[in-house]
Design a protein around this motif. Structure first.
Motif, PDB file in Angstrom:
ATOM      1  N   ASP A 108      53.430  44.605  58.683  1.00  0.00           N
ATOM      2  CA  ASP A 108      54.203  43.453  58.213  1.00  0.00           C
ATOM      3  C   ASP A 108      54.066  42.284  59.181  1.00  0.00           C
ATOM      4  O   ASP A 108      54.324  42.408  60.376  1.00  0.00           O
ATOM      5  CB  ASP A 108      55.676  43.857  58.068  1.00  0.00           C
ATOM      6  CG  ASP A 108      56.512  42.779  57.395  1.00  0.00           C
ATOM      7  OD1 ASP A 108      55.950  42.023  56.574  1.00  0.00           O
ATOM      8  OD2 ASP A 108      57.722  42.701  57.689  1.00  0.00           O
ATOM      9  N   GLY A 109      53.661  41.133  58.627  1.00  0.00           N
ATOM     10  CA  GLY A 109      53.511  39.937  59.428  1.00  0.00           C
ATOM     11  C   GLY A 109      52.204  39.849  60.184  1.00  0.00           C
ATOM     12  O   GLY A 109      51.900  38.811  60.790  1.00  0.00           O
ATOM     13  N   GLU A 110      51.421  40.915  60.153  1.00  0.00           N
ATOM     14  CA  GLU A 110      50.143  40.930  60.869  1.00  0.00           C
ATOM     15  C   GLU A 110      48.969  41.029  59.908  1.00  0.00           C
ATOM     16  O   GLU A 110      47.990  40.288  60.032  1.00  0.00           O
ATOM     17  CB  GLU A 110      50.101  42.105  61.846  1.00  0.00           C
ATOM     18  CG  GLU A 110      48.817  42.194  62.643  1.00  0.00           C
ATOM     19  CD  GLU A 110      48.797  43.376  63.583  1.00  0.00           C
ATOM     20  OE1 GLU A 110      47.693  43.851  63.903  1.00  0.00           O
ATOM     21  OE2 GLU A 110      49.873  43.838  64.003  1.00  0.00           O
ATOM     22  N   VAL A 170      52.463  41.066  54.086  1.00  0.00           N
ATOM     23  CA  VAL A 170      53.916  40.914  54.047  1.00  0.00           C
ATOM     24  C   VAL A 170      54.498  42.073  53.250  1.00  0.00           C
ATOM     25  O   VAL A 170      54.052  42.357  52.132  1.00  0.00           O
ATOM     26  CB  VAL A 170      54.329  39.582  53.395  1.00  0.00           C
ATOM     27  CG1 VAL A 170      55.848  39.450  53.356  1.00  0.00           C
ATOM     28  CG2 VAL A 170      53.711  38.399  54.143  1.00  0.00           C
ATOM     29  N   ARG A 206      47.906  30.614  56.839  1.00  0.00           N
ATOM     30  CA  ARG A 206      48.526  31.901  57.200  1.00  0.00           C
ATOM     31  C   ARG A 206      47.925  33.024  56.360  1.00  0.00           C
ATOM     32  O   ARG A 206      47.643  34.114  56.868  1.00  0.00           O
ATOM     33  CB  ARG A 206      50.030  31.833  56.993  1.00  0.00           C
ATOM     34  CG  ARG A 206      50.737  33.141  57.347  1.00  0.00           C
ATOM     35  CD  ARG A 206      52.221  33.063  57.055  1.00  0.00           C
ATOM     36  NE  ARG A 206      52.883  34.328  57.342  1.00  0.00           N
ATOM     37  CZ  ARG A 206      53.815  34.882  56.570  1.00  0.00           C
ATOM     38  NH1 ARG A 206      54.213  34.270  55.458  1.00  0.00           N
ATOM     39  NH2 ARG A 206      54.362  36.036  56.893  1.00  0.00           N
TER      40      ARG A 206
END
Length: 297
Positions: free
Chosen positions: A229-231, A234, A257
């Motif tokens: 998550d976030g890397e 999501v 992003r």
């Protein structure tokens, strides 16, 4: 069943098979009994996280070793014992980033400048497509003009088509059936979504990551073991259309992003989910079982 077990045992003997590798529970019923009757180890390859209750206990007892495709699948047995984790692998040469095809977007019914969100999977309840359509409706209330491509088939297809019509999304939701050009379809999407309510592993998420696509997925089963998550993507709770919509919109609104997450996803797929890594993992289990080191409890 007795005849099938005898036939399998005879095949193991005549071919000189060192072990029997059973893919799934039904296969393990035959493979485990044939292994016992011929004095050969039997490996049970398990891909589903949901327990079969007493059947699991019986098959676990027959197995010399158990291969689980994720930690979530392994927890089905409640103990480490014979269980070894070997994640699924994919063909990274086939699923490799490429330039999107404008002609394919047109063929899918998506205008050249419209954002494209893709989901791939069977149209069954546990895949959560109804939540994806609710999320799509929430996003479209802002006038985003997103197009939603759903690749797959299944018992709920007509129900999902009716839901899309009722939500006013009929012109923006495209049901394609199963396709042979999945890498090319992944290449044209802006965001890939897996809205599942349950998932033993989530191979299609690995395929999307390998294609360097930004991923939104749910925190079910083995998915959090794939998506960081976030890397590399999501993660959102299952059956939560508002959270799903917010995650999708956040990536559509921030292409830079999304590109960073996609690139990190490709790196993770290469390091963790290659066919070579999968084969190496299975061979390690073979060596352990044939070396007599597999746990018996």
């Amino acid at each position: 069943m007795v005849r099938s077990v005898r036939t399998l045992g005879r095949l193991a003997r005549t071919t000189g098979a060192a072990l029997i590798h059973a893919n799934g529970s039904r296969a393990m019923m035959y493979g485990g009994l044939a292994g016992r009757s011929t004095g050969r180890p039997a490996i049970w390859h398990v891909r589903i996280a949901e327990s079969d209750g007493v059947v699991d206990h019986a098959l676990y007892a027959l197995a010399t070793g158990v291969i689980a495709t994720s930690g979530a699948v392994g927890r089905r047995f409640g103990k480490a014992g014979k269980v070894r984790l070997v994640p699924n692998g994919i063909d990274l040469a086939r699923f490799t980033p490429r330039a999107p095809s404008p002609a394919l977007r047109v063929a899918l019914g998506v205008p050249p400048s419209s954002p494209l969100v893709l989901s791939i999977g069977r149209f069954v309840a546990e895949k959560g497509h109804r939540h994806l359509l609710e999320a799509a409706a929430q996003i479209e209330r802002t006038g985003a003009g997103v197009h939603w491509v759903l690749v797959g088939a299944g018992e709920l297809e007509e129900l999902l088509r009716r839901q899309a019509r009722a939500l006013g999304l009929e012109s923006q939701v495209h049901f394609t059936g199963w396709r042979d050009d999945v890498p090319d379809v992944l290449a044209v999407c802006d965001v890939f979504v897996l809205p599942s309510e349950s998932e033993g592993f989530g191979r299609v998420v690995v395929e999307a990551m390998a294609m360097a696509r930004a991923v939104v997925a749910t925190t079910v089963g083995g998915v959090p073991e794939i998506v960081r998550d976030g890397e590399t993507g999501v993660l959102v709770p299952p059956a939560a259309p508002a959270a799903l919509a917010a995650a999708i919109r956040s990536l559509l609104d921030d292409p830079a992003r999304a590109a960073r997450l996609g690139a990190a996803g490709r790196t993770r797929a290469e390091s963790r989910f290659s066919l070579t890594a999968h084969v190496d993992g299975v061979e390690r289990v073979y060596a352990e079982v044939l070396g007599g080191d597999a746990a018996r409890g």
